[in-house]
Design a protein around this motif. Structure first.
Motif, PDB file in Angstrom:
ATOM      1  N   GLY A   1       0.920  -1.164   0.114  1.00 52.22           N
ATOM      2  CA  GLY A   1       0.011  -0.059  -0.003  1.00 52.22           C
ATOM      3  C   GLY A   1       0.737   1.273   0.055  1.00 52.22           C
ATOM      4  O   GLY A   1       2.150   1.103  -0.010  1.00 52.22           O
TER       5      GLY A   1
ATOM      6  N   PRO B   1       2.224   2.096   4.566  1.00 50.88           N
ATOM      7  CA  PRO B   1       2.317   1.479   5.341  1.00 50.88           C
ATOM      8  C   PRO B   1       2.768   1.667   6.763  1.00 50.88           C
ATOM      9  O   PRO B   1       3.494   2.655   6.859  1.00 50.88           O
TER      10      PRO B   1
ATOM     11  N   ARG C   1      -1.711  -0.441   5.987  1.00 52.72           N
ATOM     12  CA  ARG C   1      -1.247  -1.902   6.005  1.00 52.72           C
ATOM     13  C   ARG C   1      -0.155  -1.826   7.138  1.00 52.72           C
ATOM     14  O   ARG C   1       0.928  -1.163   7.217  1.00 52.72           O
TER      15      ARG C   1
ATOM     16  N   GLU D   1      -0.124 -13.953   8.399  1.00 52.00           N
ATOM     17  CA  GLU D   1      -1.068 -12.770   8.099  1.00 52.00           C
ATOM     18  C   GLU D   1      -2.428 -13.023   9.168  1.00 52.00           C
ATOM     19  O   GLU D   1      -3.045 -13.890   9.143  1.00 52.00           O
TER      20      GLU D   1
ATOM     21  N   GLY E   1      -5.437  -7.979   8.198  1.00 47.44           N
ATOM     22  CA  GLY E   1      -4.776  -6.734   7.608  1.00 47.44           C
ATOM     23  C   GLY E   1      -3.521  -6.317   8.437  1.00 47.44           C
ATOM     24  O   GLY E   1      -2.650  -5.524   8.227  1.00 47.44           O
TER      25      GLY E   1
ATOM     26  N   THR F   1       0.622  -8.128   8.860  1.00 51.47           N
ATOM     27  CA  THR F   1       1.474  -9.163   8.324  1.00 51.47           C
ATOM     28  C   THR F   1       2.769  -9.446   9.080  1.00 51.47           C
ATOM     29  O   THR F   1       3.286  -8.206   9.237  1.00 51.47           O
TER      30      THR F   1
END
Length: 506
Positions: A297, A300, A335, A351, A354, A356
């Motif tokens: 994104g 982040p 993100r 994950e 949303g 990680t």
């Protein structure tokens, strides 16, 4: 205060990068050089089987002393003399102690007879470390006698770090009482072992007895060496108020001085290159995430944890559970990517709603196969760091984080966290709850509460405005300045003073 003319210091980590003590000594060297220019001498192990990029041979250093050693035909220990390749470039003496193996039983018997050190239960690295400590003591005695003969009336302190060099204290105490000795424990062996074995260190703290736990945890010899070095040194120190309480309870000895761990700011990029370095770091982190199939994104939020692979002591378990909860509760369009920068801890990508979690199982010294950047080169690109330690005598990682303008979360069980609670500026009523260092109270029985508070703090940061984050980042850098060696070295001056006055009385 009485200041030394010469400072001798020994550690298994002199010119030998193993753990956090390397950072303590190598960054403190410049302040020591300022106090005693060219009269600071570090003694480390000469490990022939390893190439040593941290040691620079120098034939112009201590040449007369080396010549005297050759004339005396020292058959028990050999030395290589040069400089430690760190800021300040102090003199370094690498001691070859291999020939002492033939005298091991005699040395251990001597330590038992004179100091009550119980080497009979030894195993693992105890023998090698203790023989090095003994040889380092011999080398320090030899250099002292050469100085005393040629310069006369020079005051010398000898500083030993951790149980690995305890035998240098015993040796000097008996053979060279004119040297003032210091011993520092950076973490009590028993305290670390209790925590590492899953026992509740804090709820039953006052019920633990060091000698008894040494028997139970099979640490009799290491504990004995550490305890006796603390007893017989002219000055005993440790790195935080938290560990000082451990020493009193488990070693039956209250430290004379607490000497907190500082840092030198020169490893932080200057203002004119800081933003460029941060941009480079964020690109490297973004590229790595993309290589793992992560949609990063446009904006982040990067979080990290780093350190040794100690699941409970370093709070890795708390961190991962916090990431699970964060994914559920943050409700952000940004993100969120968490980097677990712990060597050899390899896990697949995780994950969670949303968030990680990416594992970076490399020793980040600039030569890893992925980033080819150092840990500091990547740390500067983070938005927040989390170090929820259960056992942490000091805690360099959160201190390094704020030095790089990265707000951090730690716990009240770390020495740094305990210090930061007292030193951090109190927020005004108009400011949010987000602070440069968030110190979460941690006990043996509030695991879930710690996770909740980490999630709450991170959620606040994720939703904070750029102006708010800039404010907190600036505060982080200002707080870090209070922990530079130019602020903390005064505690070492107190320790040297205590040791030299004890030496004078003797």
């Amino acid at each position: 205060m009485v200041k030394p003319d010469y400072i001798f210091e020994t550690s298994w980590e002199v010119c030998n990068k193993v753990g956090g003590i390397y950072a303590v000594l190598s960054t403190r060297a410049r302040s020591m050089q300022a106090l005693c220019p060219e009269k600071v001498v570090f003694f480390g192990p000469d490990l022939h089987e390893q190439s040593n990029k941290f040691f620079i041979p120098d034939e112009q250093v201590l040449t007369d002393w080396r010549s005297s050693l050759k004339k005396m035909d020292h058959s028990v220990f050999r030395v290589r003399v040069g400089r430690w390749n760190v800021p300040g470039k102090p003199i370094a003496v690498l001691v070859d102690f291999s020939k002492l193996w033939l005298q091991k039983d005699e040395i251990f018997g001597w330590a038992w007879q004179h100091y009550g050190v119980q080497s009979h239960a030894a195993y693992g690295d105890y023998d090698e470390s203790s023989l090095f400590g003994y040889a380092a003591g011999m080398a320090m005695e030899s250099l002292y006698r050469w100085i005393d003969k040629n310069e006369q009336k020079k005051t010398v302190v000898a500083h030993a770090n951790e149980w690995q060099t305890a035998f240098s204290i015993f040796y000097l105490r008996q053979t060279c009482p004119k040297i003032g000795t210091l011993f520092t424990t950076h973490a009590t062996g028993i305290g670390r072992s209790i925590a590492g074995n899953g026992k509740p260190l804090y709820d039953y703290f006052e019920g633990y007895h060091g000698d008894q736990m040494a028997q139970e945890l099979n640490m009799v010899s290491k504990h004995s060496a550490e305890k006796m070095a603390a007893k017989w040194a002219d000055c005993f120190t440790t790195v935080s108020d938290i560990t000082a309480r451990e020493c009193t309870q488990l070693l039956d000895k209250t430290p004379d001085v607490v000497t907190p761990n500082g840092f030198e700011p020169d490893f932080v990029p200057a203002a004119n290159t800081f933003n460029k370095s941060r941009t480079r770091a964020r690109k490297a982190l973004t590229d790595f995430a993309k290589s793992q199939g992560v949609e990063v994104g446009a904006n982040p939020f990067f979080i990290c944890i780093a350190g040794r692979q100690e699941w409970k002591n370093k709070g890795i378990d708390v961190f991962l559970d916090s990431m699970k909860r964060l994914g559920v509760e943050s409700e952000s369009e940004r993100r969120v990517i968490a980097f677990v920068m712990i060597p050899y801890l390899e896990q697949p990508k995780i994950e969670v709603n949303g968030v990680t979690v990416l594992f970076v199982p490399y020793y980040l010294d600039g030569h890893d196969p992925v980033f080819r950047l150092s840990y500091y080169d990547l740390l500067i690109g983070m938005d927040m760091s989390v170090f929820p330690s259960y056992y942490e005598p000091w805690g360099y990682t959160p201190l390094e984080s704020i030095a790089f303008h990265v707000p951090t979360i730690t716990t009240s069980l770390s020495g740094f966290g305990d210090w930061a609670k007292k030193e951090a500026p109190k927020p005004s009523k108009s400011e949010s709850e987000l602070q440069p260092v968030t110190v979460i109270e941690r006990t043996d029985s509030n695991y879930e509460k710690v996770v909740t508070e980490i999630v709450t703090t991170l959620t606040t940061a994720i939703h904070a405005s750029k102006a708010e984050m800039d404010r907190v980042r600036k505060q982080a850098a200002l707080l870090a300045q209070k922990a530079e060696w130019k602020q903390f070295f005064t505690y070492y001056l107190q320790a040297y003073d205590i040791a030299l006055k004890a030496r004078h009385r003797r």
